[in-house]
Design a protein around this motif. Structure first.
Motif: not given
Length: 151
Positions: A53-60, A70-76, A130-131, A144-148
């Motif tokens: 689990v990453r500590e950073d997340y989005w919320n509002g 939310v735009r997010h960089q992901m690696f193959k 991520v929509v 809401w809160a979006l974690a990853y």
């Protein structure tokens, strides 16, 4: 120190008034922290499967039915999971991950109670969208809160 009967009466009245106000106040209000707690509850089964689990997340706060992105960089080669939590009950969740052409790439979407999850294996390294939206028949504004996490 002397207490006059009228001063004692005023203090007792103030204390009783405060007790009545506290007793009549709602026990809790939904908050962004509650939404994050539900997102973390959704993460538990993934953590048991080895996700970090990453500590950073989005919320509002969002209007019911409004879409957010939310735009997010992901690696193959990595597998990602996104966990969307909401502080209010009886909410319908939508959660998608789109590539740069707008194609859905999520593998598995699940919604249950106060959260939704989606799992992704990005086909290539890049920035993805991520929509999501939350819809409620009772509430106009939703926390809401979006974690990853990834593995």
């Amino acid at each position: 120190m002397l207490f006059s009967p009228s001063r004692l009466f005023h203090r007792a009245t103030a204390l009783l008034t405060a007790a009545v106000l506290l007793a009549s106040a709602p026990l809790s209000h939904a908050t962004i922290d509650d939404a994050h707690s539900f997102a973390m509850e959704a993460a538990v089964p993934f953590v048991e499967q080895g996700f970090i689990v990453r500590e950073d997340y989005w919320n509002g706060e969002v209007k019911s039915g409004q879409k957010l992105m939310v735009r997010h960089q992901m690696f193959k080669g990595n597998e990602y999971a996104f966990w969307l939590g909401c502080a209010q009950e009886e909410v319908t969740f939508e959660l998608q991950v789109l590539d740069e052409k707008g194609n859905e790439i999520e593998l598995d979407f699940k919604a249950s109670g106060m959260f939704a999850t989606v799992r992704v294996n990005p086909p290539k390294t890049g920035t993805y969208s991520v929509v999501f939206s939350l819809t409620s028949k009772k509430e106009k504004g939703l926390y809401w809160a979006l974690a990853y996490g990834y593995r």
